[in-house]
Design an enzyme around this catalytic site. Sequence first.
Site, mmCIF file in Angstrom:
data_model
loop_
_atom_site.group_PDB
_atom_site.id
_atom_site.type_symbol
_atom_site.label_atom_id
_atom_site.label_comp_id
_atom_site.label_asym_id
_atom_site.label_seq_id
_atom_site.Cartn_x
_atom_site.Cartn_y
_atom_site.Cartn_z
ATOM 1 N N SER A 17 0.837 -1.207 0.000
ATOM 2 C CA SER A 17 0.000 0.000 0.000
ATOM 3 C C SER A 17 0.874 1.260 0.000
ATOM 4 O O SER A 17 1.633 1.462 -0.940
ATOM 5 C CB SER A 17 -0.950 -0.052 1.200
ATOM 6 O OG SER A 17 -1.972 0.905 1.084
ATOM 7 N N ASP A 62 -9.927 -5.460 -3.553
ATOM 8 C CA ASP A 62 -9.269 -4.455 -2.713
ATOM 9 C C ASP A 62 -10.186 -3.240 -2.582
ATOM 10 O O ASP A 62 -10.548 -2.609 -3.576
ATOM 11 C CB ASP A 62 -7.929 -4.047 -3.338
ATOM 12 C CG ASP A 62 -7.041 -3.250 -2.393
ATOM 13 O OD1 ASP A 62 -7.575 -2.409 -1.645
ATOM 14 O OD2 ASP A 62 -5.823 -3.451 -2.424
ATOM 15 N N HIS A 67 -7.615 -5.763 0.941
ATOM 16 C CA HIS A 67 -6.426 -4.905 0.910
ATOM 17 C C HIS A 67 -5.248 -5.451 1.724
ATOM 18 O O HIS A 67 -4.104 -5.185 1.395
ATOM 19 C CB HIS A 67 -6.791 -3.517 1.425
ATOM 20 C CG HIS A 67 -5.696 -2.504 1.300
ATOM 21 N ND1 HIS A 67 -5.161 -2.131 0.078
ATOM 22 C CD2 HIS A 67 -5.018 -1.780 2.233
ATOM 23 C CE1 HIS A 67 -4.214 -1.227 0.267
ATOM 24 N NE2 HIS A 67 -4.103 -0.999 1.563
#
Length: 326
Positions: A177, A264, A305
Amino acid sequence: MLVMKTAVSFLIAAYVSTPVLLYALPWTLGYAIFAHLLRIPLFVDLGRPENTLNHTSNFYLHSEEGITVGVWHTLPASQWDKAAGKSPEWYRAALGDGSPVIVYLHGNVGNRAKGHRVQLVKILSRSGFHVLSLDYRGFGDSTGEPTESGLTTDALYLYKWVKRHSRRSMVCLWGHSLGSGVASNTAVKLQEEGSTLDALILEAPFTKIGEVVTVFPLSKLYMFLPGFEDFLWDTLETNNLLFANDENVKALTCPLLILHAEDDDVVPYHMGEKLYQVAARERKERHRNAKLEMISYEASHGFSHCDIYLDPNLPKSVRDFLNLRG
């Protein structure tokens, strides 16, 4: 009725005040992106990793004057039996045992003890990797305040430290991320200095941080306002917050693996897909032969995610990508 009117008035005031606050105090957007003040999990002693993660030593590095960053070093399975009671110096020497090394660069919110991060480190440790988990400046028990350049400096410093102590072992950067932007920045910096990263793994990566900000649910509430999206991009530029993965992958010559789940809900899957396409096109045009792969996870897996570590084939996929036996 009075309570309802008060509640509605509060919501309207909050709605109106958000863009005003950003305009008056543009640095608050950086705080929202890093979310470093959310020190999750609570009540964890980062100086005692053994309470959270076995076969792990805690130490600190001074990435630049006035900045101290905390790091956990987790051993590969081959070293577990030898580690009991050993000092940080012993762990440092163990880096030179020939096992591959992963420098793990986490996303925003929380510290190196956050649940999904610890679970991934456990899996990589069992799979034969040394894992160095970094809390950037301002995160966890590290000092300072986060900036894009500062986070990149911290990661670059740790990478070079690992390279010095691991002798000729493979060292790979793994960015999740927000950490994907830190990792790709670091890889580009190394190339600019004349070095090439052994390998780069980007998990749930975005194209540019601004494109994540604009699809954030709170931002969507304001997108109908004329000029608001331009205002967001200008505020990011003012704060030197770009994390331009799409530009970075154009320049990279190292092996690159992208991991992204189709469900996600933070960084849309199409961003990881676009990064792969940009990298593939650039490598073809420039006749670069470094390995490039993307592993996509169907929404039915529910990895979203943060939970790609749940893929039972992840260790084999990573080792195959890195051309490691066993």
